[in-house]
Design an enzyme around this catalytic site. Structure first.
Site, mmCIF file in Angstrom:
data_model
loop_
_atom_site.group_PDB
_atom_site.id
_atom_site.type_symbol
_atom_site.label_atom_id
_atom_site.label_comp_id
_atom_site.label_asym_id
_atom_site.label_seq_id
_atom_site.Cartn_x
_atom_site.Cartn_y
_atom_site.Cartn_z
ATOM 1 C CG LEU A 205 -93.407 25.728 6.092
ATOM 2 C CD1 LEU A 205 -93.470 27.162 5.591
ATOM 3 C CD2 LEU A 205 -94.119 25.625 7.442
ATOM 4 C CD1 TRP B 206 -91.267 6.161 16.604
ATOM 5 C CD2 TRP B 206 -89.537 5.290 15.498
ATOM 6 N NE1 TRP B 206 -90.117 6.533 17.270
ATOM 7 C CE2 TRP B 206 -89.041 6.019 16.617
ATOM 8 C CE3 TRP B 206 -88.626 4.653 14.650
ATOM 9 C CZ2 TRP B 206 -87.679 6.112 16.905
ATOM 10 C CZ3 TRP B 206 -87.270 4.758 14.942
ATOM 11 C CH2 TRP B 206 -86.796 5.482 16.048
ATOM 12 C CG HIS C 92 -78.743 0.680 19.093
ATOM 13 N ND1 HIS C 92 -77.664 1.307 19.664
ATOM 14 C CD2 HIS C 92 -79.351 1.610 18.318
ATOM 15 C CE1 HIS C 92 -77.626 2.568 19.232
ATOM 16 N NE2 HIS C 92 -78.633 2.766 18.430
ATOM 17 C CB CYS D 145 -79.456 6.057 19.774
ATOM 18 S SG CYS D 145 -80.888 5.773 18.762
ATOM 19 C CG HIS E 243 -75.907 12.684 15.908
ATOM 20 N ND1 HIS E 243 -75.865 11.908 17.045
ATOM 21 C CD2 HIS E 243 -77.079 12.406 15.307
ATOM 22 C CE1 HIS E 243 -76.969 11.207 17.116
ATOM 23 N NE2 HIS E 243 -77.732 11.484 16.083
ATOM 24 C CB CYS F 292 -76.574 5.935 16.606
ATOM 25 S SG CYS F 292 -78.235 5.529 16.005
HETATM 26 N N1 GLN Z 1 -79.709 -0.457 13.280
HETATM 27 C C1 GLN Z 1 -80.105 0.903 13.092
HETATM 28 C C2 GLN Z 1 -79.008 1.648 12.349
HETATM 29 O O1 GLN Z 1 -77.887 1.380 12.559
HETATM 30 C C3 GLN Z 1 -80.393 1.599 14.393
HETATM 31 C C4 GLN Z 1 -80.941 2.985 14.187
HETATM 32 C C5 GLN Z 1 -81.404 3.689 15.449
HETATM 33 O O2 GLN Z 1 -81.006 3.373 16.533
HETATM 34 N N2 GLN Z 1 -82.247 4.679 15.334
HETATM 35 O O3 GLN Z 1 -79.265 2.534 11.574
HETATM 36 ZN ZN ZN Z 2 -79.345 4.490 17.566
#
Ligand code: GLN
Ligand code: ZN
Length: 764
Positions: free
Chosen positions: A18, A571, A651, A653, A704, A736
């Site tokens: 698909l 994940w 981090h 996001c 993005h 990110c």
């Molecule tokens: N260190 C990762 C990157 O920069 C962090 C990715 C994420 O936050 N999903 O790609």
């Molecule tokens: Zn991120």
């Protein structure tokens, strides 16, 4: 006879057919009729599979070219105005390209417009398109797709059970746009369309319709609980049978409500919440069907048929033919067919069941408790028992050293040596960074050359030495570019990583990987989660040589880059024979060794990414604190082994911190970088109100978008941040990682970001 059924089947196809055909259609390589034919072929194949497995009904309505929640929005004519589909809505036939534009902003036909928002479906990794709701919105039956699929199934001789997201859950998943209002104001109009659709399905000859109402396993306001009764009293009048399906957890305080609904059947999740079965049975009315979800629809382990049979026999005695069996939820959340995994070792293969195998498990169980088991069923029963015994006893699942180490952990292990105020002094002395230090989140563009090299390496066409040399070249390249840009803290760029979880899973003991274990994440995007099979440990350092090499190229501090324990857990498919918390702590200890080794190799800044911390939150608020306690402790365990002068970053996001800010602060990372550019720094309010004590890097531009962010605009965002957080505690970075961008976008964007920092330094 016990009815066996499923709540839904994966639609992507065992070979991701698909995905391939849909993407080809978007590119203009496949015609619409070819796309439709491919969809139809997949539906027929899936119904055939279900029937051949022995299910009593096949699932219709679970197919979608993009998303089944979007399909319901289309059915209801809930198309936002910017897609200019009024004529299609009025004519009752919304075009497939309109749905694609809602999903991704553009389609082969029609004018592009901003796509609808996408978010995770309950606590899964499946993303649905958020229904956009407006005050006074009305709904109308605007698509015949569902009815066509029912006809298709009937014509081909199948007994369909139709599945649809229920009206309350659809509204619950929706978001009010424009002026504030109560989404329940729209319920009557939504119900008009559901009634009409149900009547039409009845006319077609459908006997059962399954309405998915997983909102019932969440905390519902009183008005929503009341709306449930009102809604289902209305739908009761349609001339077919309704099965209300709940899953992903326990009904909890909604149990009396759910069992009171005037419907012919109720499905409950007996995998996540086995304890609720007895209470539900006590309250069901004497005609109601109870569908018990006994096979795990969220995980890939083989079911324990013998134990389940023992548990189900008394239910069978009480319910007779009113007992139905099913997986706990739709099989959308597991890979399609284990039989494709020809390269998996025989031992592990024996422990697993994917969607196709779960059909057999449900059917066999039904026949076992009916005393009509075939020799094949008996064989499956004994095979399952043998496999489970083997799994329990396998040295592959238990490493005594891991358990001993975990048992010896004390609360001191999760605390840094000194509080942040003291650590920051030591770090300032060591690092001598300017005000508003600039950095990035970790990854730099994964170029075609990098991907090609990795493919060649995996295919055996490139030697390990040549591959590593190539990756070192890429790292040197990224370091040189960052130096030229004048960034204050550098990264190596993650060229050598395919995926931020898989990369670590491949190097840790206790993980396994499939070749075709794809699960739909959203639209045509699929993920292949690793499987955590046994105790997790780290045989050798994983990232040290890369970071060490990168640091050797420059005098500027190099940030080491790791994926955090909660994100690795979240994940992956996790083992079901010990609590998630235990698995998470094991991963944390493995990462702790890596953190310490990085420090010993001269890396003085180490980032531990936890983008999945928030999505691990349980569906019930009452369970949040327990989760946050072990999630935070796991992060701390991984981070706290270093000296005060080593700076730990994390981090995340996303931009919702209000309700978890206490846990975020408890992580005690020296620096946290977050997504903020799209929320205009508003989310810093949560940090300000909490008096968050450590350093923060609020993302100053959205990675993005391919657009190059403007200097003045980033300065103004930081000025806004400065109203909430003192200058000494602010960093400047993108939202990110940059792996999905091109260097041609990254370089000018970062040049502007560095310039914005220089301008700010002159003012403060
Ligand atoms: N260190 C990762 C990157 O920069 C962090 C990715 C994420 O936050 N999903 O790609
Ligand atoms: Zn991120």
């Amino acid at each position: 006879m016990t009815v066996s059924h499923i709540l839904g089947y994966p639609r992507i196809g065992a070979q991701r057919e698909l995905k391939k055909v849909t993407e080809a259609y978007w590119k203009g390589e496949v015609r619409r009729d070819e796309l439709e034919a491919a969809g139809q072929a997949l539906r027929l194949a899936h119904w055939q599979t279900q029937q051949a497995a022995g299910l009593d009904m096949v699932s219709v309505g679970d197919f979608a070219f993009y998303d089944h929640v979007l399909n319901v929005s289309v059915l209801l004519g809930a198309v936002p105005g910017r897609f200019q589909a009024e004529d299609e809505v009025n004519a009752g036939c919304i075009d497939l390209d309109t749905a694609f534009r809602m999903a991704r902003g553009r389609a082969p036909s029609g004018t592009p417009a901003a796509a609808c928002e996408m978010t995770k479906y309950f606590d899964t990794n499946y993303h649905y398109l958020v229904p956009e709701l407006h005050r006074d919105q009305t709904f109308t039956l605007a698509s015949s797709r569902l009815f066509d699929e029912v006809d298709e199934a009937l014509k081909a001789g199948f007994t369909p059970k139709v599945t649809l997201i229920g009206p309350l859950t659809w509204l619950w998943l929706g978001k009010a746009k424009g002026s504030e209002f109560d989404r329940l104001d729209l319920l009557d109009s939504v119900l008009d369309v559901y009634s009409e659709a149900l009547s039409r399905l009845a006319t077609q000859g459908v006997e059962w319709v399954q309405l998915d109402e997983p909102a019932l396993v969440q905390d519902l306001p009183l008005s929503w609980q009341q709306a449930y009764e009102r809604a289902y009293y209305r739908l009761q009048s349609t001339p077919l049978k309704l099965l209300v399906a709940t899953y992903f957890g326990s009904l909890g305080d909604n149990l009396p409500l759910a069992t009171r609904l005037p419907v012919e059947g109720l499905h409950i999740d007996a995998v996540r919440a086995p304890e609720q079965v007895a209470g539900v049975i006590d309250r069901l009315s004497p005609q109601q069907v109870l569908s018990v979800g006994v096979v795990d629809g969220r995980n890939i382990w083989r079911a324990d048929l013998a134990t389940l049979r023992e548990r189900l026999l008394p239910l069978k005695v009480r319910l007779g033919k009113r007992l139905w069996l099913a997986p706990s939820c739709s099989l959308l959340h597991v890979p399609v067919d284990l039989r494709q995994e020809t390269e998996l070792d025989a031992e592990l293969l024996n422990w697993l069941a994917f969607a196709r195998q779960k059909l057999d498990e449900v059917v066999t169980l039904a026949r076992l408790i009916d005393n009509r088991a075939t020799p094949e069923d008996e064989q499956r029963l004994s095979d399952a028992t043998r496999a489970l015994d083997a799994r329990r006893e396998s040295p592959r699942t238990r490493q005594p050293a891991v358990g001993e180490r975990l048992a010896a952990v004390t609360s001191a292990d999760s605390q840094r040596q000194s509080p942040y105020v003291e650590r920051t002094q030591a770090q300032r002395r060591l690092l001598a960074l300017p005000l508003f230090p600039t950095t990035t989140i970790g990854s730099f563009p994964q170029t075609d050359a990098i991907r090609a090299a990795r493919r060649a390496f995996k295919a055996g066409e490139l030697s390990q030495t040549d591959y590593e040399a190539k990756m070192r070249e890429e790292i040197a390249h990224a370091v040189a570019r960052q130096e030229a840009l004048g960034l204050d803290v550098l990264v190596h760029g993650e060229a050598e990583r395919n995926d931020m979880v898989e990369y670590f899973g491949e190097q840790l003991d206790g993980f396994a990987f499939t070749r075709f274990g794809w699960v739909q994440s959203y639209g045509t995007r699929c993920v292949k989660p690793p499987i955590i099979v046994g105790d997790v440990s780290r045989p050798t350092p994983m990232t040290v040589r890369w970071s060490e090499y990168a640091q050797s190229l420059t005098q500027t501090p190099m940030k080491g880059m790791l994926t955090g324990p909660v994100t690795i857990l979240q994940w992956s498919f996790v083992r079901d024979d010990q609590p998630r918390a235990t698995t998470c702590r094991q991963i944390a200890l493995a990462l702790r060794d890596e953190v310490c080794d990085l420090e010993a190799a001269g890396i003085s800044i180490i980032q531990i990414d936890e983008p999945a911390l928030r999505e691990g939150l349980p569906l019930r608020q009452s369970e949040w604190q327990t989760y946050l306690n072990w999630a935070v402790e796991s992060f701390q365990l991984s981070a706290a082994g270093v000296a005060d002068s080593t700076q730990i970053h994390t981090h995340m996001c996303y931009s919702e911190f209000n309700d978890i800010i206490g846990a975020i602060a408890a992580l005690d990372a020296d620096v946290i970088t977050i997504e903020t550019s799209r929320s205009d720094m508003q989310l810093l309010d949560a940090f300000q109100d909490f008096a968050y004590p450590n350093e923060i890097g609020p993302g100053v531009y959205d990675i993005h978008s391919p657009n190059i962010p403007d200097i003045a605009w980033m300065v103004s965002l930081m000025e806004r941040a400065l109203k909430k957080i003192p200058a000494e505690r602010l960093w400047i970075n993108p939202d990110c990682g940059l792996k999905t961008r091109r260097w041609a976008e990254v370089e000018p964007a970062l040049a502007n970001m560095v310039e914005a920092a220089l301008q700010l330094r002159q003012r403060y």
